[in-house]
Design an enzyme around this catalytic site. Structure first.
Site, PDB file in Angstrom:
ATOM      1  N   ASP A  95      -5.617  -5.515   1.484  1.00 16.69           N
ATOM      2  CA  ASP A  95      -7.281  -6.031   2.270  1.00 16.69           C
ATOM      3  C   ASP A  95      -7.352  -7.441   1.543  1.00 16.69           C
ATOM      4  O   ASP A  95      -7.799  -8.005   2.470  1.00 16.69           O
ATOM      5  CB  ASP A  95      -8.109  -5.076   1.832  1.00 16.69           C
ATOM      6  CG  ASP A  95      -8.279  -3.668   2.679  1.00 16.69           C
ATOM      7  OD1 ASP A  95      -8.763  -3.921   3.396  1.00 16.69           O
ATOM      8  OD2 ASP A  95      -8.572  -2.749   1.259  1.00 16.69           O
ATOM      9  N   PHE A 118      -8.387   3.734  11.741  1.00 17.27           N
ATOM     10  CA  PHE A 118      -7.864   5.740  10.584  1.00 17.27           C
ATOM     11  C   PHE A 118      -9.301   5.159   9.158  1.00 17.27           C
ATOM     12  O   PHE A 118      -8.994   3.802   9.188  1.00 17.27           O
ATOM     13  CB  PHE A 118      -6.550   5.839  10.409  1.00 17.27           C
ATOM     14  CG  PHE A 118      -5.467   6.491  11.422  1.00 17.27           C
ATOM     15  CD1 PHE A 118      -5.872   6.599  13.226  1.00 17.27           C
ATOM     16  CD2 PHE A 118      -5.367   7.435  10.554  1.00 17.27           C
ATOM     17  CE1 PHE A 118      -5.179   7.569  13.317  1.00 17.27           C
ATOM     18  CE2 PHE A 118      -4.498   9.330  11.596  1.00 17.27           C
ATOM     19  CZ  PHE A 118      -4.853   8.750  12.539  1.00 17.27           C
ATOM     20  N   ASN A 159       1.138  -0.986   0.020  1.00 16.92           N
ATOM     21  CA  ASN A 159      -0.258  -0.366  -0.032  1.00 16.92           C
ATOM     22  C   ASN A 159       0.636   1.017  -0.124  1.00 16.92           C
ATOM     23  O   ASN A 159       2.246   1.558   0.609  1.00 16.92           O
ATOM     24  CB  ASN A 159      -0.901   0.002   1.011  1.00 16.92           C
ATOM     25  CG  ASN A 159      -1.782  -1.041   0.928  1.00 16.92           C
ATOM     26  OD1 ASN A 159      -2.460  -0.911   0.060  1.00 16.92           O
ATOM     27  ND2 ASN A 159      -2.709  -1.189   1.910  1.00 16.92           N
ATOM     28  N   LYS A 169     -16.574  -1.257  12.195  1.00 15.04           N
ATOM     29  CA  LYS A 169     -15.197  -1.921  13.073  1.00 15.04           C
ATOM     30  C   LYS A 169     -15.772  -2.239  14.328  1.00 15.04           C
ATOM     31  O   LYS A 169     -14.804  -2.354  14.589  1.00 15.04           O
ATOM     32  CB  LYS A 169     -14.364  -0.652  12.789  1.00 15.04           C
ATOM     33  CG  LYS A 169     -13.885  -0.820  11.321  1.00 15.04           C
ATOM     34  CD  LYS A 169     -12.209  -1.513  10.900  1.00 15.04           C
ATOM     35  CE  LYS A 169     -12.272  -0.882   9.324  1.00 15.04           C
ATOM     36  NZ  LYS A 169     -11.593  -1.853   9.081  1.00 15.04           N
ATOM     37  N   PRO A 207      -7.037 -11.303   7.549  1.00 16.99           N
ATOM     38  CA  PRO A 207      -7.966  -9.991   8.770  1.00 16.99           C
ATOM     39  C   PRO A 207      -8.306  -8.865   9.245  1.00 16.99           C
ATOM     40  O   PRO A 207      -6.743  -7.940   9.047  1.00 16.99           O
ATOM     41  CB  PRO A 207      -7.315 -11.105  10.054  1.00 16.99           C
ATOM     42  CG  PRO A 207      -5.668 -11.747   9.584  1.00 16.99           C
ATOM     43  CD  PRO A 207      -5.214 -11.727   7.640  1.00 16.99           C
ATOM     44  N   ASP A 208      -8.688  -8.851   9.959  1.00 22.15           N
ATOM     45  CA  ASP A 208      -9.060  -6.740  10.045  1.00 22.15           C
ATOM     46  C   ASP A 208      -8.718  -6.729  11.667  1.00 22.15           C
ATOM     47  O   ASP A 208      -9.316  -6.538  12.453  1.00 22.15           O
ATOM     48  CB  ASP A 208     -10.391  -6.381   9.916  1.00 22.15           C
ATOM     49  CG  ASP A 208     -10.881  -4.679  10.308  1.00 22.15           C
ATOM     50  OD1 ASP A 208     -10.141  -4.551  10.362  1.00 22.15           O
ATOM     51  OD2 ASP A 208     -11.627  -4.367   9.254  1.00 22.15           O
ATOM     52  N   ILE A 209      -8.028  -6.441  11.205  1.00 25.85           N
ATOM     53  CA  ILE A 209      -6.599  -6.121  12.444  1.00 25.85           C
ATOM     54  C   ILE A 209      -7.629  -5.575  13.787  1.00 25.85           C
ATOM     55  O   ILE A 209      -7.917  -6.011  15.016  1.00 25.85           O
ATOM     56  CB  ILE A 209      -5.236  -6.142  12.535  1.00 25.85           C
ATOM     57  CG1 ILE A 209      -4.650  -6.533  11.218  1.00 25.85           C
ATOM     58  CG2 ILE A 209      -5.022  -6.012  14.148  1.00 25.85           C
ATOM     59  CD1 ILE A 209      -3.493  -6.236  11.247  1.00 25.85           C
ATOM     60  N   LYS A 265     -18.069   3.095   8.691  1.00 27.87           N
ATOM     61  CA  LYS A 265     -16.164   2.233   8.884  1.00 27.87           C
ATOM     62  C   LYS A 265     -16.442   2.090   9.960  1.00 27.87           C
ATOM     63  O   LYS A 265     -16.422   1.632  11.134  1.00 27.87           O
ATOM     64  CB  LYS A 265     -15.572   2.988   8.556  1.00 27.87           C
ATOM     65  CG  LYS A 265     -13.813   2.064   7.822  1.00 27.87           C
ATOM     66  CD  LYS A 265     -13.422   2.872   7.707  1.00 27.87           C
ATOM     67  CE  LYS A 265     -13.539   2.501   6.145  1.00 27.87           C
ATOM     68  NZ  LYS A 265     -12.270   2.921   4.993  1.00 27.87           N
TER      69      LYS A 265
HETATM   70  O1  C5P Z   1     -11.316  -0.716   6.113  1.00 28.77           O
HETATM   71  P1  C5P Z   1     -10.402  -0.009   6.324  1.00 28.77           P
HETATM   72  O2  C5P Z   1      -8.607  -0.732   5.347  1.00 28.77           O
HETATM   73  O3  C5P Z   1     -10.519   1.082   4.835  1.00 28.77           O
HETATM   74  O4  C5P Z   1     -10.230   0.387   7.663  1.00 28.77           O
HETATM   75  C1  C5P Z   1      -8.910   0.978   8.062  1.00 28.77           C
HETATM   76  C2  C5P Z   1      -8.588   0.940   9.321  1.00 28.77           C
HETATM   77  O5  C5P Z   1      -8.994  -0.525  10.107  1.00 28.77           O
HETATM   78  C3  C5P Z   1      -7.422   1.920   9.508  1.00 28.77           C
HETATM   79  O6  C5P Z   1      -7.025   2.188  11.033  1.00 28.77           O
HETATM   80  C4  C5P Z   1      -6.418   0.557   9.475  1.00 28.77           C
HETATM   81  O7  C5P Z   1      -5.314  -0.132  10.243  1.00 28.77           O
HETATM   82  C5  C5P Z   1      -7.661  -0.850   9.928  1.00 28.77           C
HETATM   83  N1  C5P Z   1      -7.773  -2.195   9.377  1.00 28.77           N
HETATM   84  C6  C5P Z   1      -7.258  -2.841  10.295  1.00 28.77           C
HETATM   85  N2  C5P Z   1      -7.074  -4.840   8.988  1.00 28.77           N
HETATM   86  C7  C5P Z   1      -7.496  -4.382   8.214  1.00 28.77           C
HETATM   87  C8  C5P Z   1      -7.353  -3.571   7.224  1.00 28.77           C
HETATM   88  C9  C5P Z   1      -7.666  -1.926   7.966  1.00 28.77           C
HETATM   89  O8  C5P Z   1      -6.449  -3.194  11.033  1.00 28.77           O
HETATM   90  N3  C5P Z   1      -6.782  -5.698   7.802  1.00 28.77           N
END
Ligand code: C5P
Length: 413
Positions: free
Chosen positions: A286, A332, A218, A359, A314-316, A355
Site C-alpha cells: 500500500d 482479491f 508482502n 474499488k 497507486p491502487d492499480i 472493498k
Molecule cells: O485494498 P487492498 O490491498 O486490500 O485490495 C486488494 C485488491 O486490490 C487486490 O485485488 C489487489 O491486487 C488490488 N490492489 C491493487 N493495487 C494496490 C493495492 C491493492 O491493485 N495498490
C-alpha cells in the site's frame, strides 16, 4: 455457509491411450503415466512400438498403468483380433509421447505399419503428439513438413522443448517434461470458456526498495495468481501475467512480465491494456518509502535507526476499474481473522463487500491471508452485487478453475 461445487481437473475421468515410440525420452513417459493417475485420469492404456521396447520394458508401463501393454498388431489377447480398433474406441484421446521423427512421418502419410500407427489411423478420438528427437532431425524440412501436415489434419503438437539433448547437442527437439505435457493435455481437454479473450493478471508481492540492498514486501508466494493465470490459459484466454518476485515458473502458454515495485506493476498493467478481463491477485504494497537511498544506509554511519516516511502507492485495481473502457475487473482481498469462528465468514464477506464497492469492481474474491500464504490450498468466498458464494477448501488450481468458470459466466451476461 453452503459450499459451491468445484470444477474438476480436465483430466479427471479421462481414458487415454499413451503411445510410446522409439526414443530415450520414453523413460519420461513412465512419470507422465504416473502423473495422469495423480490427476485422476480413469485409465491409461500403453501401446508401444517395437523400437520403444528397446528403450524401456513393457513391464514398467504395465506396473504403472495397471493394464496389459500392447506392442503387436497380431496380439491374440483381443478376442476379435482387432487390437487396432478396440484399443482406441473407448478412449477420450491418444497421446504419442515420445513421438519419433519416423513416427511423425508415418502419421503424416497415413500409414498403418504397426499396431500404434494403425490404431492412430483407425481412431475416432483426438490425437496429440509430443515430438522428441535430435535438433537436426527436428529442423529437417521433411520433419517440419510432417509437422505442418499433422497440424492441418487436426493433430495437436505439444512442444518440443529446447535444451540439452541425450546426444550431447543443444537445441529444439527435447520432449516436454511430464509436468509440461500434463499442462498441455489439460489445455487440450478443458472447455474453452474464454476462447479469444485477452486477460491480464497480477500476482505475487511487490518489493519497495529502501536502499540498494533493503526493501519492504508482502507475504505472497504468487501461487494463487499463477493458478488463476494457468486456469485462464486452459480456458482458451490469451494471458499476460504481471508478476512480482516469486519462485514460480510461468504457466505454459502465459506471457509473464516480471516487475518489482507497485509503480512498475502499474506501468506494466497499463502497457498491456486493453484487455477484456483484469484479475488483480497481487499483494501490492500500500505504501512505499518516500525516498529511496541511492547507496546502502550504513549502520556504522548513524547513531540511531533511520526513520522511514511513506507515500501511497497507486491502487492499480481501482485505477483500471475506473478507466472509460475498463475490462471486467476481479479483485482479491486477503484479510486476517479477528472475530470468533461463528462470525468469521460473515465478517470476511462484510469487509469484501465494502472493498468491492470501494474499488468499483463487479467481483471480489476474499480469503483469510494467514490461511493461504505460501500454501498449495486455500478456500475462497466470491462476493458480487447479488451476494456471496463459498468455494470449499481445495487446491489453488481447483479453486482457480472454478473461479474462471464463474468469471466466464458473469462476462457472458
Ligand atoms: O485494498 P487492498 O490491498 O486490500 O485490495 C486488494 C485488491 O486490490 C487486490 O485485488 C489487489 O491486487 C488490488 N490492489 C491493487 N493495487 C494496490 C493495492 C491493492 O491493485 N495498490
Amino acid at each position: 455457509m453452503p459450499q459451491h461445487p468445484l470444477v474438476a481437473d480436465p483430466l479427471a475421468g479421462k481414458r487415454l491411450v499413451l503411445g510410446i515410440t522409439g526414443g530415450i525420452a520414453a523413460y519420461k513417459s513412465v512419470e507422465l503415466a504416473r502423473l495422469l493417475f495423480k490427476a485422476q485420469a480413469a485409465s491409461v492404456q500403453a501401446v508401444m512400438t517395437d523400437a520403444a521396447t528397446r528403450f524401456i520394458g513393457a513391464a514398467t508401463f504395465q506396473a504403472i498403468t495397471n493394464q496389459p501393454v500392447f506392442t503387436d498388431a497380431w496380439d491374440t489377447r483381443i478376442a476379435n483380433g482387432m487390437a487396432h480398433i478396440d484399443l482406441s474406441r473407448e478412449a477420450d484421446g491418444i497421446l504419442i509421447a515420445p513421438a519419433s521423427a519416423d513416427f511423425l512421418a508415418l502419421l503424416a502419410q497415413g500409414r498403418a505399419s504397426d499396431l500404434l500407427s494403425t490404431l492412430c489411423l483407425a481412431r475416432d478420438c483426438p490425437l496429440a503428439v509430443a515430438p522428441a528427437m535430435n535438433r537436426q532431425m527436428w529442423a529437417h524440412p521433411a520433419t517440419q513438413r510432417n509437422r505442418s501436415q499433422l497440424i492441418a489434419d487436426g493433430v495437436a503438437v505439444f512442444g518440443p522443448g529446447t535444451g540439452e539433448q541425450a546426444c550431447g547437442e543443444v537445441g529444439d527437439g527435447r520432449m516436454l517434461e511430464p509436468e509440461e505435457l500434463l499442462d498441455d493435455l489439460r489445455g487440450w481437454f478443458a472447455p474453452k470458456l474464454l476462447a479469444g479473450k485477452r486477460a491480464l493478471v497480477t500476482a505475487g508481492p511487490t518489493f519497495e526498495a529502501i536502499d540498494p540492498v533493503r526493501g519492504l514486501t508482502n507475504r505472497s508466494s504468487g501461487k494463487m495468481g499463477y493458478a488463476v493465470a494457468r486456469a485462464l490459459s486452459e480456458a482458451g484466454a490469451e494471458v499476460t501475467l504481471v508478476s512480482g518476485p516469486t519462485a514460480l515458473a510461468a504457466p505454459r502458454g502465459v506471457r509473464r512480465i516480471g516487475i518489482e515495485s507497485a509503480v512498475q506493476m502499474r506501468d506494466a498493467v497499463h502497457a498491456h491494456l486493453p484487455t477484456e478481463l483484469f484479475v488483480a491477485v497481487a499483494a501490492v504494497a500500500d505504501w512505499r518509502p518516500a525516498q529511496v537511498s541511492v547507496k546502502k544506509i550504513r549502520k556504522i554511519e548513524s547513531n540511531s535507526p533511520p526513520e522511514l516516511r511513506f507515500v501511497d502507492n497507486p491502487d492499480i485495481l481501482a485505477e483500471v476499474a475506473a478507466l472509460p473502457n475498463a475490462p471486467y475487473c476481479v479483485g482479491f482481498a486477503a484479510e486476517t481473522d479477528d472475530t470468533n469462528n461463528d462470525q468469521r465468514d460473515q465478517a470476511l464477506i462484510n469487509l469484501a463487500s465494502a472493498k468491492r464497492i470501494r474499488k468499483g469492481v463487479p467481483l471480489l474474491v476474499a480469503n483469510f491471508g494467514p490461511d493461504t500464504f505460501g500454501s498449495d490450498d486455500n478456500a475462497l468466498i466470491l462476493v458480487d452485487r447479488a451476494g456471496s458464494i463459498a468455494l470449499p477448501h481445495a487446491s489453488k488450481d481447483a479453486l482457480a478453475r472454478t473461479l474462471v468458470a464463474e468469471i466466464a459466466q458473469r462476462m457472458s451476461v
